[in-house]
Write a protein that holds these residues in place. Structure first.
Motif, PDB file in Angstrom:
ATOM      1  N   LEU A  66       0.889  -1.253   0.021  1.00  0.00           N
ATOM      2  CA  LEU A  66       0.084  -0.169   0.012  1.00  0.00           C
ATOM      3  C   LEU A  66       0.928   1.301   0.078  1.00  0.00           C
ATOM      4  O   LEU A  66       0.716   2.216  -0.597  1.00  0.00           O
ATOM      5  N   THR A  67       2.062   1.373   0.685  1.00  0.00           N
ATOM      6  CA  THR A  67       2.883   2.486   0.796  1.00  0.00           C
ATOM      7  C   THR A  67       3.478   2.664  -0.506  1.00  0.00           C
ATOM      8  O   THR A  67       3.498   3.842  -0.960  1.00  0.00           O
ATOM      9  N   ILE A  68       3.997   1.471  -1.250  1.00  0.00           N
ATOM     10  CA  ILE A  68       4.346   1.657  -2.543  1.00  0.00           C
ATOM     11  C   ILE A  68       3.484   2.248  -3.623  1.00  0.00           C
ATOM     12  O   ILE A  68       3.775   3.220  -4.182  1.00  0.00           O
ATOM     13  N   SER A  69       2.246   1.675  -3.427  1.00  0.00           N
ATOM     14  CA  SER A  69       1.267   2.101  -4.436  1.00  0.00           C
ATOM     15  C   SER A  69       0.635   3.566  -3.879  1.00  0.00           C
ATOM     16  O   SER A  69       0.427   4.496  -5.029  1.00  0.00           O
ATOM     17  N   GLN A  70       0.546   4.038  -2.981  1.00  0.00           N
ATOM     18  CA  GLN A  70       0.244   5.462  -2.540  1.00  0.00           C
ATOM     19  C   GLN A  70       1.544   6.530  -3.040  1.00  0.00           C
ATOM     20  O   GLN A  70       0.912   7.434  -3.672  1.00  0.00           O
ATOM     21  N   ARG A  71       2.724   5.939  -2.589  1.00  0.00           N
ATOM     22  CA  ARG A  71       3.968   6.825  -2.805  1.00  0.00           C
ATOM     23  C   ARG A  71       4.476   6.619  -4.361  1.00  0.00           C
ATOM     24  O   ARG A  71       5.454   7.546  -4.514  1.00  0.00           O
ATOM     25  N   GLY A  72       4.358   5.545  -4.783  1.00  0.00           N
ATOM     26  CA  GLY A  72       4.650   5.592  -6.102  1.00  0.00           C
ATOM     27  C   GLY A  72       5.901   4.574  -6.223  1.00  0.00           C
ATOM     28  O   GLY A  72       6.287   3.701  -7.108  1.00  0.00           O
ATOM     29  N   VAL A  73       6.964   5.190  -5.320  1.00  0.00           N
ATOM     30  CA  VAL A  73       8.215   4.778  -5.347  1.00  0.00           C
ATOM     31  C   VAL A  73       8.722   4.689  -3.922  1.00  0.00           C
ATOM     32  O   VAL A  73       8.660   5.536  -3.243  1.00  0.00           O
ATOM     33  N   VAL A  74       9.308   3.667  -3.475  1.00  0.00           N
ATOM     34  CA  VAL A  74       9.901   3.751  -2.229  1.00  0.00           C
ATOM     35  C   VAL A  74      11.551   3.485  -2.149  1.00  0.00           C
ATOM     36  O   VAL A  74      11.790   2.549  -3.174  1.00  0.00           O
ATOM     37  N   PHE A  75      12.514   4.046  -1.556  1.00  0.00           N
ATOM     38  CA  PHE A  75      13.783   3.845  -1.876  1.00  0.00           C
ATOM     39  C   PHE A  75      14.416   3.047  -0.354  1.00  0.00           C
ATOM     40  O   PHE A  75      13.954   3.616   0.612  1.00  0.00           O
ATOM     41  N   LEU A  76      15.146   2.134  -0.408  1.00  0.00           N
ATOM     42  CA  LEU A  76      15.640   1.525   0.715  1.00  0.00           C
ATOM     43  C   LEU A  76      17.309   1.496   0.589  1.00  0.00           C
ATOM     44  O   LEU A  76      17.510   1.130  -0.466  1.00  0.00           O
ATOM     45  N   ARG A  77      18.024   1.940   1.550  1.00  0.00           N
ATOM     46  CA  ARG A  77      19.539   2.082   1.367  1.00  0.00           C
ATOM     47  C   ARG A  77      20.152   1.033   1.798  1.00  0.00           C
ATOM     48  O   ARG A  77      19.863   0.271   2.669  1.00  0.00           O
ATOM     49  N   ASP A  78      21.348   0.664   1.234  1.00  0.00           N
ATOM     50  CA  ASP A  78      22.431  -0.216   1.337  1.00  0.00           C
ATOM     51  C   ASP A  78      21.554  -1.647   1.976  1.00  0.00           C
ATOM     52  O   ASP A  78      21.735  -2.030   3.082  1.00  0.00           O
ATOM     53  N   GLN A  79      21.114  -2.397   0.927  1.00  0.00           N
ATOM     54  CA  GLN A  79      20.647  -3.536   1.147  1.00  0.00           C
ATOM     55  C   GLN A  79      21.392  -4.713   0.945  1.00  0.00           C
ATOM     56  O   GLN A  79      22.168  -4.780  -0.109  1.00  0.00           O
ATOM     57  N   ASP A  80      21.546  -5.685   1.796  1.00  0.00           N
ATOM     58  CA  ASP A  80      22.395  -6.807   1.824  1.00  0.00           C
ATOM     59  C   ASP A  80      21.333  -7.831   1.394  1.00  0.00           C
ATOM     60  O   ASP A  80      20.634  -8.553   2.230  1.00  0.00           O
ATOM     61  N   VAL A  81      21.175  -8.207   0.006  1.00  0.00           N
ATOM     62  CA  VAL A  81      19.838  -9.046  -0.545  1.00  0.00           C
ATOM     63  C   VAL A  81      20.532  -9.566  -1.619  1.00  0.00           C
ATOM     64  O   VAL A  81      20.942  -8.881  -2.390  1.00  0.00           O
ATOM     65  N   THR A  82      20.153 -10.812  -1.772  1.00  0.00           N
ATOM     66  CA  THR A  82      20.712 -11.655  -3.099  1.00  0.00           C
ATOM     67  C   THR A  82      19.686 -11.605  -4.061  1.00  0.00           C
ATOM     68  O   THR A  82      18.193 -11.223  -3.817  1.00  0.00           O
ATOM     69  N   PRO A  83      19.885 -11.949  -5.407  1.00  0.00           N
ATOM     70  CA  PRO A  83      18.910 -11.824  -6.555  1.00  0.00           C
ATOM     71  C   PRO A  83      17.954 -12.949  -6.022  1.00  0.00           C
ATOM     72  O   PRO A  83      16.553 -12.708  -6.191  1.00  0.00           O
ATOM     73  N   GLY A  84      18.098 -14.009  -5.708  1.00  0.00           N
ATOM     74  CA  GLY A  84      17.161 -14.895  -5.071  1.00  0.00           C
ATOM     75  C   GLY A  84      16.152 -14.564  -4.125  1.00  0.00           C
ATOM     76  O   GLY A  84      14.973 -14.614  -4.041  1.00  0.00           O
ATOM     77  N   GLU A  85      16.730 -13.780  -3.092  1.00  0.00           N
ATOM     78  CA  GLU A  85      16.002 -13.267  -2.119  1.00  0.00           C
ATOM     79  C   GLU A  85      15.071 -11.951  -2.728  1.00  0.00           C
ATOM     80  O   GLU A  85      13.754 -11.772  -2.339  1.00  0.00           O
ATOM     81  N   MET A  86      15.767 -11.274  -3.798  1.00  0.00           N
ATOM     82  CA  MET A  86      14.691 -10.524  -4.198  1.00  0.00           C
ATOM     83  C   MET A  86      13.462 -10.972  -4.809  1.00  0.00           C
ATOM     84  O   MET A  86      12.335 -10.514  -4.699  1.00  0.00           O
ATOM     85  N   LYS A  87      13.696 -12.025  -5.461  1.00  0.00           N
ATOM     86  CA  LYS A  87      12.741 -12.869  -6.169  1.00  0.00           C
ATOM     87  C   LYS A  87      11.809 -13.303  -4.912  1.00  0.00           C
ATOM     88  O   LYS A  87      10.312 -13.077  -5.163  1.00  0.00           O
ATOM     89  N   ASP A  88      12.195 -13.946  -3.911  1.00  0.00           N
ATOM     90  CA  ASP A  88      11.150 -14.468  -2.975  1.00  0.00           C
ATOM     91  C   ASP A  88      10.219 -13.149  -2.667  1.00  0.00           C
ATOM     92  O   ASP A  88       8.982 -13.333  -2.268  1.00  0.00           O
ATOM     93  N   PHE A  89      11.040 -12.260  -2.127  1.00  0.00           N
ATOM     94  CA  PHE A  89      10.477 -11.036  -1.650  1.00  0.00           C
ATOM     95  C   PHE A  89       9.326 -10.430  -2.490  1.00  0.00           C
ATOM     96  O   PHE A  89       7.998 -10.044  -2.126  1.00  0.00           O
ATOM     97  N   MET A  90       9.806 -10.276  -3.849  1.00  0.00           N
ATOM     98  CA  MET A  90       8.673  -9.715  -4.776  1.00  0.00           C
ATOM     99  C   MET A  90       7.408 -10.636  -4.912  1.00  0.00           C
ATOM    100  O   MET A  90       6.430 -10.086  -5.136  1.00  0.00           O
ATOM    101  N   LEU A  91       7.686 -12.012  -5.058  1.00  0.00           N
ATOM    102  CA  LEU A  91       6.525 -12.862  -5.035  1.00  0.00           C
ATOM    103  C   LEU A  91       5.489 -12.691  -3.855  1.00  0.00           C
ATOM    104  O   LEU A  91       4.405 -12.542  -4.018  1.00  0.00           O
ATOM    105  N   ARG A  92       5.835 -12.386  -2.512  1.00  0.00           N
ATOM    106  CA  ARG A  92       5.048 -12.442  -1.489  1.00  0.00           C
ATOM    107  C   ARG A  92       4.514 -10.998  -1.599  1.00  0.00           C
ATOM    108  O   ARG A  92       3.390 -10.789  -1.290  1.00  0.00           O
TER     109      ARG A  92
END
Ligand SMILES: O=C(O)CCC(=O)C(=O)O
Ligand SMILES: [Fe+2]
Length: 347
Positions: A66-92
């Motif tokens: 809801l926050t992303i859809s209301q604000r259009g875009v959110v920025f998260l600094r300095d992320q320690d996350v792998t491409p695989g984790e990015m996919k899991d996160f986006m699916l959820r």
């Protein structure tokens, strides 16, 4: 769960209707430090780690969607996350936001079979682009206008993207900023008669230039299911309403973009050729509907492709690279009972 979509809708498709609409914020993100980057678009979180959210409850994902859809875009600094984790996160994220059962992560038509990070990761790389090899969906353009690159992702698909996540891990000392603009705000700047006129119309989006790109590179395009049973084959075109409702916020947005929208349907070509550039100019010439993000290493952005446009800046000679995941939402529709953002917020 929030209530299901009520008909009659304009556009949409039974195979790809949202499972839920108009999410309600429950406050789970209030423990983080954040600020809005401009009044209309962008929110930056200082201390939120995507990797930590992988363990979070579903409600946190709904609040973030809801926050992303209301604000259009959110920025998260300095992320320690792998491409695989990015996919899991986006699916959820897409599932919790209410995407149709049939929608998953997108496979870009230019992604090569057996590509390094898997089908669902697009490698964004200035070096690859220079060599003319690999995926060059960054809309390289011969125009001398930097604004030629404004687009929303993959609108040539019948079921386009709801959310996209981009992490930049390699970047120049300065330059390579990305800009986003608010589709809600551009809708709100149209006069009422123009809003009503455009609400009755659709436009054709097409990415036939990817076919030329693919044959130039000698790679076949991906003709199988690209994340949805409705996204298949080699036509790479789709018809969408010009004004669409974002199911998550219930707000109306302009949904044509310079990258892929070729023609407004149902009016003459001359009329379309006057109107489309006018709509594009509202996006490119209103810097108070835009936000510009200066990346630091491993920063990550997540945006709502239904209600924003974005544009990369090619002003640096060095290498710049990152990974992108695009999830698929619903077949775009207009809910005539929805309103603009300003009206909904009482502004
Ligand atoms: O390189 C960028 O800043 C943006 C590239 C882009 O258009 C995307 O990731 O969808
Ligand atoms: Fe993009």
């Amino acid at each position: 769960m929030p209530s299901a979509v009520e008909s009659p809708l304009i556009g949409g498709n039974d195979v790809a209707r949202p499972r839920a609409t108009r999410l309600k914020y429950s406050g789970t993100l209030e423990k983080y430090t954040y600020s809005d980057v401009t009044p209309v678009i962008g929110r930056q979180f200082e201390d939120l780690q995507v990797r930590e959210l992988l363990k979070a409850d579903d409600q946190v994902y709904r609040d973030l969607a809801l926050t992303i859809s209301q604000r259009g875009v959110v920025f998260l600094r300095d992320q320690d996350v792998t491409p695989g984790e990015m996919k899991d996160f986006m699916l959820r994220l897409t599932e919790q936001s209410g995407c149709p059962e049939s929608s998953g992560l997108h496979v870009h038509p230019l992604t090569e079979e057996g590509s390094e990070l898997g089908d669902q990761i697009s490698v964004i790389s200035s070096e690859k682009q220079k060599k003319g090899g690999g995926l060059t969906h960054q809309l390289s353009d011969v125009s001398r206008l930097a604004s030629a690159g404004w687009h929303s992702d993959i609108t040539f698909e019948p079921v386009p993207s709801d959310y996209a996540m981009l992490k930049i891990h390699t970047l120049p000392a300065t330059g390579g900023d990305t800009l986003w603009a608010s589709g809600y705000e551009i809708y709100d700047r149209l006069s009422k008669p123009m809003q009503v006129f455009l609400e009755g119309l659709t436009a054709t989006h097409d990415a036939k230039f990817f076919l030329d790109e693919a044959s130039r590179l000698g790679n076949p395009i991906r003709e199988g299911k690209r994340g949805s049973p409705l996204n298949q084959g080699s036509s790479l075109d789709a018809v969408h309403p010009i004004i669409r409702t974002n199911p998550v916020t219930g707000w109306k947005s302009v949904y044509v973009n310079k990258g892929f929208t070729k023609r407004i349907n149902g009016i003459t070509k001359d009329e379309s050729d006057v109107l489309l550039p006018y709509l594009f100019s509202l996006v490119t010439q209103n810097h108070d509907a835009q936000v510009r993000f200066k990346w630091r290493k491993n920063d990550l952005a997540i945006w709502d492709n239904r209600s924003t446009w974005h544009c990369a800046t090619y002003d640096y000679p060095e290498a710049r690279a990152g990974d992108r995941v695009c999830s698929l939402g619903e077949a775009p529709y207009l809910d005539p009972s929805s309103t603009g953002r300003r009206e909904a917020l009482g502004l």
